[in-house]
Every structure is written in C-alpha cells, then in structure tokens.
Design a protein around this motif. Structure first.
Motif, PDB file in Angstrom:
ATOM      1  N   TRP A 170     -21.796 -67.522 -11.563  1.00  6.85           N
ATOM      2  CA  TRP A 170     -20.986 -66.760 -12.513  1.00  6.85           C
ATOM      3  C   TRP A 170     -21.373 -67.017 -13.959  1.00  6.85           C
ATOM      4  N   VAL A 171     -22.142 -68.090 -14.232  1.00  7.14           N
ATOM      5  CA  VAL A 171     -22.389 -68.500 -15.618  1.00  7.14           C
ATOM      6  C   VAL A 171     -23.163 -67.430 -16.390  1.00  7.14           C
ATOM      7  N   VAL A 172     -24.333 -67.030 -15.866  1.00 11.14           N
ATOM      8  CA  VAL A 172     -25.163 -66.067 -16.594  1.00 11.14           C
ATOM      9  C   VAL A 172     -24.474 -64.700 -16.724  1.00 11.14           C
ATOM     10  N   PRO A 173     -23.847 -64.145 -15.659  1.00 12.30           N
ATOM     11  CA  PRO A 173     -23.129 -62.874 -15.860  1.00 12.30           C
ATOM     12  C   PRO A 173     -22.023 -62.949 -16.905  1.00 12.30           C
ATOM     13  N   VAL A 174     -21.293 -64.071 -16.939  1.00  8.32           N
ATOM     14  CA  VAL A 174     -20.225 -64.212 -17.935  1.00  8.32           C
ATOM     15  C   VAL A 174     -20.812 -64.252 -19.345  1.00  8.32           C
ATOM     16  N   LEU A 175     -21.884 -65.016 -19.526  1.00  5.34           N
ATOM     17  CA  LEU A 175     -22.528 -65.083 -20.840  1.00  5.34           C
ATOM     18  C   LEU A 175     -23.130 -63.732 -21.218  1.00  5.34           C
ATOM     19  N   GLY A 176     -23.756 -63.063 -20.242  1.00  5.74           N
ATOM     20  CA  GLY A 176     -24.297 -61.733 -20.518  1.00  5.74           C
ATOM     21  C   GLY A 176     -23.205 -60.748 -20.898  1.00  5.74           C
ATOM     22  N   GLY A 177     -22.056 -60.842 -20.227  1.00  6.13           N
ATOM     23  CA  GLY A 177     -20.938 -59.977 -20.592  1.00  6.13           C
ATOM     24  C   GLY A 177     -20.428 -60.248 -21.993  1.00  6.13           C
ATOM     25  N   ALA A 178     -20.449 -61.520 -22.393  1.00  8.53           N
ATOM     26  CA  ALA A 178     -20.021 -61.862 -23.756  1.00  8.53           C
ATOM     27  C   ALA A 178     -20.997 -61.312 -24.787  1.00  8.53           C
ATOM     28  N   VAL A 179     -22.303 -61.388 -24.481  1.00 14.99           N
ATOM     29  CA  VAL A 179     -23.308 -60.822 -25.390  1.00 14.99           C
ATOM     30  C   VAL A 179     -23.105 -59.319 -25.526  1.00 14.99           C
ATOM     31  N   PHE A 180     -22.926 -58.636 -24.391  1.00 17.11           N
ATOM     32  CA  PHE A 180     -22.755 -57.181 -24.427  1.00 17.11           C
ATOM     33  C   PHE A 180     -21.468 -56.790 -25.155  1.00 17.11           C
ATOM     34  N   THR A 181     -20.391 -57.482 -24.876  1.00 16.28           N
ATOM     35  CA  THR A 181     -19.106 -57.150 -25.510  1.00 16.28           C
ATOM     36  C   THR A 181     -19.168 -57.344 -27.018  1.00 16.28           C
ATOM     37  N   SER A 182     -19.792 -58.433 -27.446  1.00 16.36           N
ATOM     38  CA  SER A 182     -19.895 -58.662 -28.891  1.00 16.36           C
ATOM     39  C   SER A 182     -20.802 -57.631 -29.554  1.00 16.36           C
ATOM     40  N   LEU A 183     -21.843 -57.177 -28.847  1.00 13.27           N
ATOM     41  CA  LEU A 183     -22.715 -56.142 -29.406  1.00 13.27           C
ATOM     42  C   LEU A 183     -21.953 -54.827 -29.578  1.00 13.27           C
ATOM     43  N   ILE A 184     -21.160 -54.449 -28.576  1.00 11.48           N
ATOM     44  CA  ILE A 184     -20.346 -53.235 -28.689  1.00 11.48           C
ATOM     45  C   ILE A 184     -19.356 -53.368 -29.847  1.00 11.48           C
ATOM     46  N   ALA A 185     -18.739 -54.536 -29.970  1.00 16.79           N
ATOM     47  CA  ALA A 185     -17.787 -54.748 -31.066  1.00 16.79           C
ATOM     48  C   ALA A 185     -18.476 -54.690 -32.426  1.00 16.79           C
ATOM     49  N   LEU A 186     -19.706 -55.201 -32.499  1.00 15.71           N
ATOM     50  CA  LEU A 186     -20.466 -55.095 -33.749  1.00 15.71           C
ATOM     51  C   LEU A 186     -20.742 -53.644 -34.098  1.00 15.71           C
ATOM     52  N   TRP A 187     -21.097 -52.848 -33.084  1.00  8.08           N
ATOM     53  CA  TRP A 187     -21.354 -51.424 -33.337  1.00  8.08           C
ATOM     54  C   TRP A 187     -20.087 -50.718 -33.811  1.00  8.08           C
ATOM     55  N   LEU A 188     -18.957 -51.032 -33.200  1.00 12.28           N
ATOM     56  CA  LEU A 188     -17.694 -50.385 -33.578  1.00 12.28           C
ATOM     57  C   LEU A 188     -17.293 -50.728 -35.008  1.00 12.28           C
TER      58      LEU A 188
END
Length: 202
Positions: A170-188
């Motif tokens: 679960w470690v890498v998917p959770v970290l990858g999800g955090a990277v993706f979520t923060s990128l979307i938030a940066l775009w918004l």
C-alpha cells in the motif's frame, strides 16, 4: 540332543545422515517502519527547505520567459496544465498496469507520463521560488505555496520508496495518490484560477 543356535540379528542399515540447513531468518513484520520513516523525513526536509528558502530570500520579481506566451503567468499556467494531463495519464495507467490483459506498453507509458509531469513542473517551481517567493497575501496564494512544497516533498518520498524492497504494497500507491492529489490541487489554485480570472489564452 540338538542345540539350536539363537538367530543373529542382521545389522541394521546405516541411518541416513540428515543435514539440517539453517532456516532463513524471517524479518520482523514491522521491519519496513524504519526505512519508511527515513523516507518520510527526507521528503519533509525537501519540503521544508523549499518553503524556508522561498520565504526568506528576496523575490527577484522576474524569471525566464518563453516566446509565444503573453506573460510568465501563462507559461506557468500552461506548463502546470500539461503536467496535470500527464498526471491523469499516469493515474489511468497505474490502474491497468498490473492487469493481466494490459497492453505491453502500459508500464512504459506509466513511467514516462510521471517523469514528464514532474519535469514540466520544474520551470514552474523555479519561477515560484526564485521570482515570487512564498506567497501568503491571500488564502489561495498561501495554500498554493504550501502545496508546492508538499508536492516535491511527497514526490521525493515516493521515489525513495520505489527503490526499497519489502515495503507493504500500500505504501507506493498511497504516496502516488498524494503526489497526484497535490498536483491537481496545484492546478486548481494556479492554472484554473488564471484561466477564470484573466482569460483563457496563451
């Protein structure tokens, strides 16, 4: 009188020598905690250094411009938009990467979409940190500045985790999800804000 000799027991066959091999030493179930903690601390250090430098140094007020764009603001907006598109591609390919029916190129597309997404953000973070500094004049600017530091911190943590075997799945998917979520938030908080407040153009 006939004397019968007692039967002589036949010699027992030699017993097979059993060589006992040492069992491999099982790692404790929580052996991953120390490496994972060190990765998290490294990511926090990266985020903290970016934030402190952006807040403490004197903003230069200028950065390299790109021909064809109306202003550096739109360079940032479009680069972040392109990075977000590649981030969405990585998310979609991550869901299919371990599927038995996935195309052979799915894993390659996943890796390169992630690499391109991060590379496209580098000019943006250089502009933000060097030219603008850590902005806190509004709630949007404060959240955006904090998200930028968090994005690179969690990205470094994920890259370090990818090099370590034995971590829970679960470690890498959770970290990858955090990277993706923060990128979307940066775009918004940046690109979408620019397009809605200043117009949709190059």
């Amino acid at each position: 009188m006939t004397h019968t000799r007692p039967p002589v027991d036949a010699p027992a066959p030699p017993a097979e020598t059993v060589v006992s091999r040492p069992r491999p030493r099982a790692e404790p179930r929580d052996a991953f905690r120390l490496p994972l903690l060190s990765f998290l601390l490294a990511g926090c250090a990266v985020a903290l250094v970016l934030g402190v430098y952006a807040a403490e140094h004197e903003p230069a007020g200028y950065s390299l411009d790109v021909p064809g764009f109306s202003s550096p603001l739109y360079v940032k907006a479009w680069l972040t938009t392109a990075a977000t598109v590649f981030g969405v591609v990585q998310l979609l390919t991550a869901a299919r990467m371990h599927d038995a029916g996935a195309r052979p190129w799915t894993r390659t597309l996943h890796r390169w979409s992630g690499r391109l997404a991060v590379v496209l953000t580098i000019p943006v973070v250089v502009h933000c940190v060097y030219a603008l500094g850590f902005q806190s004049g509004s709630t949007r600017a404060l959240v955006h500045s904090a998200l930028g530091c968090f994005f690179y911190g969690v990205f470094v943590t994920k890259m370090l985790a990818l090099t370590r075997r034995g971590l829970p799945r679960w470690v890498v998917p959770v970290l990858g999800g955090a990277v993706f979520t923060s990128l979307i938030a940066l775009w918004l908080t940046s690109s979408l804000w620019v397009f809605t407040s200043s117009g949709f153009r190059l």
